[in-house]
Design a protein around this motif. Structure first.
Motif, PDB file in Angstrom:
ATOM      1  N   PHE A 295       0.854  -1.190   0.000  1.00  0.00           N
ATOM      2  CA  PHE A 295       0.000   0.000   0.000  1.00  0.00           C
ATOM      3  C   PHE A 295       0.888   1.238   0.000  1.00  0.00           C
ATOM      4  CE2 PHE A 295      -2.390  -3.135   2.685  1.00  0.00           C
ATOM      5  CZ  PHE A 295      -3.313  -3.473   1.725  1.00  0.00           C
ATOM      6  N   ASP A 296       0.301   2.366  -0.360  1.00  0.00           N
ATOM      7  CA  ASP A 296       1.064   3.621  -0.350  1.00  0.00           C
ATOM      8  C   ASP A 296       1.128   4.208   1.048  1.00  0.00           C
ATOM      9  OD1 ASP A 296       1.926   3.781  -3.021  1.00  0.00           O
ATOM     10  OD2 ASP A 296      -0.123   4.242  -3.638  1.00  0.00           O
ATOM     11  N   ILE A 297       1.784   3.453   1.904  1.00  0.00           N
ATOM     12  CA  ILE A 297       1.907   3.854   3.314  1.00  0.00           C
ATOM     13  C   ILE A 297       3.332   3.567   3.790  1.00  0.00           C
ATOM     14  CG2 ILE A 297      -0.527   3.348   3.793  1.00  0.00           C
ATOM     15  CD1 ILE A 297       0.410   0.750   5.161  1.00  0.00           C
ATOM     16  N   ILE A 298       3.693   4.160   4.920  1.00  0.00           N
ATOM     17  CA  ILE A 298       4.958   3.812   5.562  1.00  0.00           C
ATOM     18  C   ILE A 298       4.839   2.353   6.010  1.00  0.00           C
ATOM     19  CG2 ILE A 298       6.540   4.372   7.476  1.00  0.00           C
ATOM     20  CD1 ILE A 298       5.979   6.772   5.568  1.00  0.00           C
ATOM     21  N   VAL A 299       5.858   1.547   5.766  1.00  0.00           N
ATOM     22  CA  VAL A 299       5.779   0.137   6.179  1.00  0.00           C
ATOM     23  C   VAL A 299       5.501   0.087   7.682  1.00  0.00           C
ATOM     24  CG1 VAL A 299       6.936  -2.104   6.270  1.00  0.00           C
ATOM     25  CG2 VAL A 299       7.454  -0.508   4.410  1.00  0.00           C
ATOM     26  N   PRO A 300       4.394  -0.538   8.076  1.00  0.00           N
ATOM     27  CA  PRO A 300       4.054  -0.556   9.506  1.00  0.00           C
ATOM     28  C   PRO A 300       5.075  -1.362  10.315  1.00  0.00           C
ATOM     29  CG  PRO A 300       2.184  -1.246   8.149  1.00  0.00           C
ATOM     30  CD  PRO A 300       3.381  -1.221   7.262  1.00  0.00           C
ATOM     31  N   LEU A 301       5.171  -1.021  11.586  1.00  0.00           N
ATOM     32  CA  LEU A 301       5.964  -1.851  12.495  1.00  0.00           C
ATOM     33  C   LEU A 301       5.277  -3.214  12.643  1.00  0.00           C
ATOM     34  CD1 LEU A 301       6.949   0.773  15.231  1.00  0.00           C
ATOM     35  CD2 LEU A 301       8.390  -0.175  13.436  1.00  0.00           C
ATOM     36  N   ASP A 302       5.917  -4.091  13.370  1.00  0.00           N
ATOM     37  CA  ASP A 302       5.512  -5.497  13.390  1.00  0.00           C
ATOM     38  C   ASP A 302       4.017  -5.736  13.617  1.00  0.00           C
ATOM     39  OD1 ASP A 302       6.195  -8.377  13.474  1.00  0.00           O
ATOM     40  OD2 ASP A 302       5.416  -8.182  15.507  1.00  0.00           O
ATOM     41  N   LYS A 303       3.420  -4.993  14.552  1.00  0.00           N
ATOM     42  CA  LYS A 303       2.033  -5.316  14.904  1.00  0.00           C
ATOM     43  C   LYS A 303       1.020  -4.886  13.850  1.00  0.00           C
ATOM     44  CE  LYS A 303       3.313  -7.460  18.534  1.00  0.00           C
ATOM     45  NZ  LYS A 303       4.693  -7.612  17.995  1.00  0.00           N
ATOM     46  N   GLY A 304       1.504  -4.266  12.789  1.00  0.00           N
ATOM     47  CA  GLY A 304       0.607  -3.940  11.675  1.00  0.00           C
ATOM     48  C   GLY A 304       1.175  -4.413  10.342  1.00  0.00           C
ATOM     49  N   GLU A 305       2.366  -4.982  10.393  1.00  0.00           N
ATOM     50  CA  GLU A 305       3.077  -5.289   9.144  1.00  0.00           C
ATOM     51  C   GLU A 305       2.411  -6.396   8.325  1.00  0.00           C
ATOM     52  OE1 GLU A 305       7.061  -6.796   9.464  1.00  0.00           O
ATOM     53  OE2 GLU A 305       7.693  -5.919   7.562  1.00  0.00           O
ATOM     54  N   HIS A 306       1.713  -7.310   9.022  1.00  0.00           N
ATOM     55  CA  HIS A 306       1.076  -8.423   8.307  1.00  0.00           C
ATOM     56  C   HIS A 306       0.087  -7.938   7.251  1.00  0.00           C
ATOM     57  CE1 HIS A 306      -1.415  -7.320  11.707  1.00  0.00           C
ATOM     58  NE2 HIS A 306      -2.438  -7.871  11.105  1.00  0.00           N
ATOM     59  N   HIS A 307      -0.481  -6.740   7.453  1.00  0.00           N
ATOM     60  CA  HIS A 307      -1.392  -6.206   6.433  1.00  0.00           C
ATOM     61  C   HIS A 307      -0.612  -5.747   5.209  1.00  0.00           C
ATOM     62  CE1 HIS A 307      -4.975  -6.449   8.800  1.00  0.00           C
ATOM     63  NE2 HIS A 307      -4.473  -5.702   9.767  1.00  0.00           N
TER      64      HIS A 307
END
Lengths: 325, 361
Positions: A295-307
């Protein structure tokens, strides 16, 4: 033949090229004495000495700018940036100098150098350790951008990169540094830059991927095969320049196209590939050429990265949508 | 003026309590009230225990990669304690105890290292910038905050940190140069812990001290025993006062030692001898400060035991809360990219939600 991991293949290519060519030098942060935080340069300082494999102060502009000077003055530098997220202070040197040197001096000076960097997510890492920034390099005229997905290709492509007359950005998918091993010839060999690889011949859809995403597509293919869908999987291997011929020929055959990349979507390699297909294979298409990307987002940290990280299930879902289109 | 007296070019390093916990020079002991002294020590203890526990949790597979702070508690707390409530703290990434002292809750610090962005969302009145991973860049942010304070007449002071490795970075140079040119109210702290991952301090720069780098920029610099919290506090307080009075920036080198690995992913046995670590264990900051507090009648072994027990329980409970905090809501990974989500992002978000519904996730 030895059975080795991707990181060992990188190490082997470096060692072999240093052995063969005394002008090859390897350097970066923690690269010398320690042998790199991922061990890519393990043993090299011991074998070749501190003049050929060395630690630098923490300064990416210094590392990359010095690489250019070395290349101009007779060396073949292979610089390591510890994580691609930390490349940015050196980006000025890459874009403003390295990429332009051949053109602006009309070939008087060139930049035969390699900048290696681990990249990509899925390793539950800290901030700035998970980005896929190939677009930042592929967008720049004068650079070649290479990403291996197997130990065999890592060795052959890095060898080609070191021997290439132009600057090569060599991005290593750290998520699969040690994920699997493969038989790799002991002797030197080249995997040519600019040449994609047909990993699997198929008839229903062409899927292009690179780096860690290649394996995810392969996993998805197991599900898809069970449903009678035949995927032609192409490992792009070189992001720039793109192997147009291999991809266009494949799409003409299958009539469907999906590119899977971990990098954010906007203005990325997916768009580039689709534009190419629209121009050269438009009349063969049975579904819109499609991209499945970060997605056009900052790569989430671990607890959101699975998305963010694309998994085989999503790949299979997208492929089926295109098949049913 | 400590800064004048301890000239880094003359190889003078400020120390007030020696490694045995004895006062070196009574006249140098800074005036700190009892309550603050106890807060400082208790924060060091909390920092030490929470740090050690985080490493344990990581080894048990319950915590992600964690930056280890053991041994640097005096450098962190001694600097943070010199600020006033309205001042700013701009960290690098190894300032765990400084953040605790300035009011970042342990739960949030753990949450950050546990891979949740909420760990960087401090309360409105906690003036700490998020942990800064790209080396050196925080120096320039600190200047900007200081310049805004000057322009808007806020009379705030900014405290920022870097490591010995960070002093090699271009942004270290740019930051110090800006600071001097614009006379920013910034105190620049170098936590010289002797290693930048595997690269030792003597391979990082040929300068004899890091403090002496200040001279070239036209600002004062001082080298301080970073494991001596009274010295750290005294030097920082003086620099903070200078900044507050419009006298500009100061560079402080704190000589300390990272007793643990760089992060839980690092194996320091590859690049340094155990003997060296053992030598520094003897100089570590808590023992020294504790002896001082016991000597002046502020602390006892009995209090120590009770405090450690309380902190340990608090740390365990806090981590349990963090472990049970769950995943980041899907919406959150999209909605903070811009003030308003642009159409292309709305589309990506909606398509993904539809996908999740269809596959029943």
């Amino acid at each position: 033949m030895a059975t080795i991991s991707l990181i060992q293949a990188v190490n082997q290519a470096l060692e072999q090229q240093m052995e063969k060519d005394p002008t090859v030098v390897v350097f970066g942060e923690d690269v010398g004495f320690e042998g790199g935080v991922f061990r890519a340069t393990a043993g090299l300082q011991k074998k070749f000495g501190e003049m050929r494999c060395f630690d630098t102060p923490i300064a990416e502009a210094g590392i990359i700018g010095a690489a250019l000077g070395m290349a101009i003055n007779g060396l073949k530098p292979v610089a390591e940036i510890q994580f691609s997220g930390f490349m940015l202070p050196g980006y000025n040197q890459i874009v403003a100098h390295i990429a332009r040197m051949r053109n602006r001096s009309r070939g008087r000076y060139t930049a035969p150098l390699v900048i290696r960097m681990p990249y990509g997510g899925g390793i539950r890492a800290l901030e700035h350790h998970s980005e896929s920034q190939e677009t930042l390099f592929a967008h720049i005229p004068g650079l070649k951008v290479v990403i291996p997905s197997t130990p065999y290709d890592a060795k052959g492509l890095l060898t080609a990169a070191i021997q290439d007359p132009d600057p090569v950005i060599f991005m290593e998918p750290k998520r699969i540094y040690r994920a699997f091993k493969q038989e790799v010839p002991d002797e030197e060999y080249i995997v040519p830059i600019g040449k994609a690889k047909i990993v699997n011949n198929g008839t229903d859809i062409t899927v292009v991927a690179w780096g860690a995403m290649v394996r995810e597509v392969q996993k998805a293919m197991k599900t898809l095969e069970g449903e009678g869908i035949s995927v032609e999987l192409i490992d792009l291997r070189t992001i720039s320049p793109i192997d147009q011929e291999t991809i266009v020929e494949s799409v003409k055959k299958t009539g469907r196209f999906l590119v899977v990349h971990e990098a954010v979507r906007a203005f990325g390699p997916g768009a580039e590939l689709i534009a190419m297909i629209n121009k050269h294979a438009f009349l063969s298409l049975e579904a819109p050429p499609t991209r499945l990307t970060g997605f056009d987002i900052i790569v989430p940290l671990d607890k959101g990265e699975h998305h963010y990280i694309i998994d085989p299930k999503r790949i299979a879902y997208e492929v089926k949508k295109l098949i049913q289109y | 003026m400590l800064i004048k007296k301890f000239d880094p070019l003359k190889k003078k390093m400020l120390q007030i309590i020696d490694v045995y916990g004895n006062i070196v020079d009574e006249s140098l002991v800074p005036k700190i009230d009892d309550e603050t002294l106890l807060k400082m020590y208790k924060t060091m203890l909390l920092g030490r225990i929470a740090d050690t526990k985080a490493v344990q949790f990581q080894r048990q597979g319950r915590m992600l990669t964690f930056v280890v702070n053991k041994g640097q508690e005096a450098s962190q707390v001694g600097t943070a304690a010199a600020l006033e409530k309205k001042d700013w703290l701009v960290p690098a990434f190894r300032e765990f105890s400084a953040l605790l002292y300035r009011g970042a809750p342990l739960e949030q610090l753990y949450l950050y290292w546990y891979g949740n962005e909420l760990g960087s969302k401090y309360a409105e009145d906690v003036k700490i910038l998020p942990i800064n991973v790209p080396i050196g860049s925080q120096f320039n942010h600190a200047n900007g905050i200081g310049m805004a304070s000057n322009i808007l007449n806020k009379n705030e002071v900014v405290l920022t940190y870097i490591g010995d490795g960070g002093t090699s970075h271009g942004e270290f140079h740019e930051g110090l140069n800006f600071a001097a040119v614009f006379n920013t109210p910034v105190v620049f702290i170098i936590q010289n812990n002797h290693y930048a991952i595997s690269v030792p301090r003597n391979k990082q720069t040929k300068s004899e001290t890091l403090a002496q780098k200040a001279i070239a920029y036209g600002m004062p610099g001082i080298q301080v025993d970073g494991n001596d919290i009274l010295a750290v506090y005294a030097a920082t307080k003086e620099a903070v006062d200078r900044a507050r009075n419009g006298e500009g920036p100061t560079l402080i080198e704190l000589v300390t030692y990272r007793l643990g690995p760089h992060t839980t992913s690092d194996d320091p046995t590859i690049y340094r001898e155990n003997k060296e670590v053992e030598e520094w264990e003897k100089k570590e900051p808590l023992i020294r400060f504790k002896k001082y507090l016991v000597d002046i009648g502020l602390w006892s072994e009995e209090q120590e035991g009770k405090e450690i027990e309380e902190i340990t329980n608090y740390v365990n409970e806090t981590f349990k809360k963090v472990e049970n905090s769950g995943l980041v809501p899907l919406e959150d990974i999209f909605k903070y990219q811009y003030a308003e989500m642009p159409p292309h992002l709305v589309e990506q978000y909606e398509e993904y939600k539809q996908y999740l519904e269809e596959v029943n996730e």
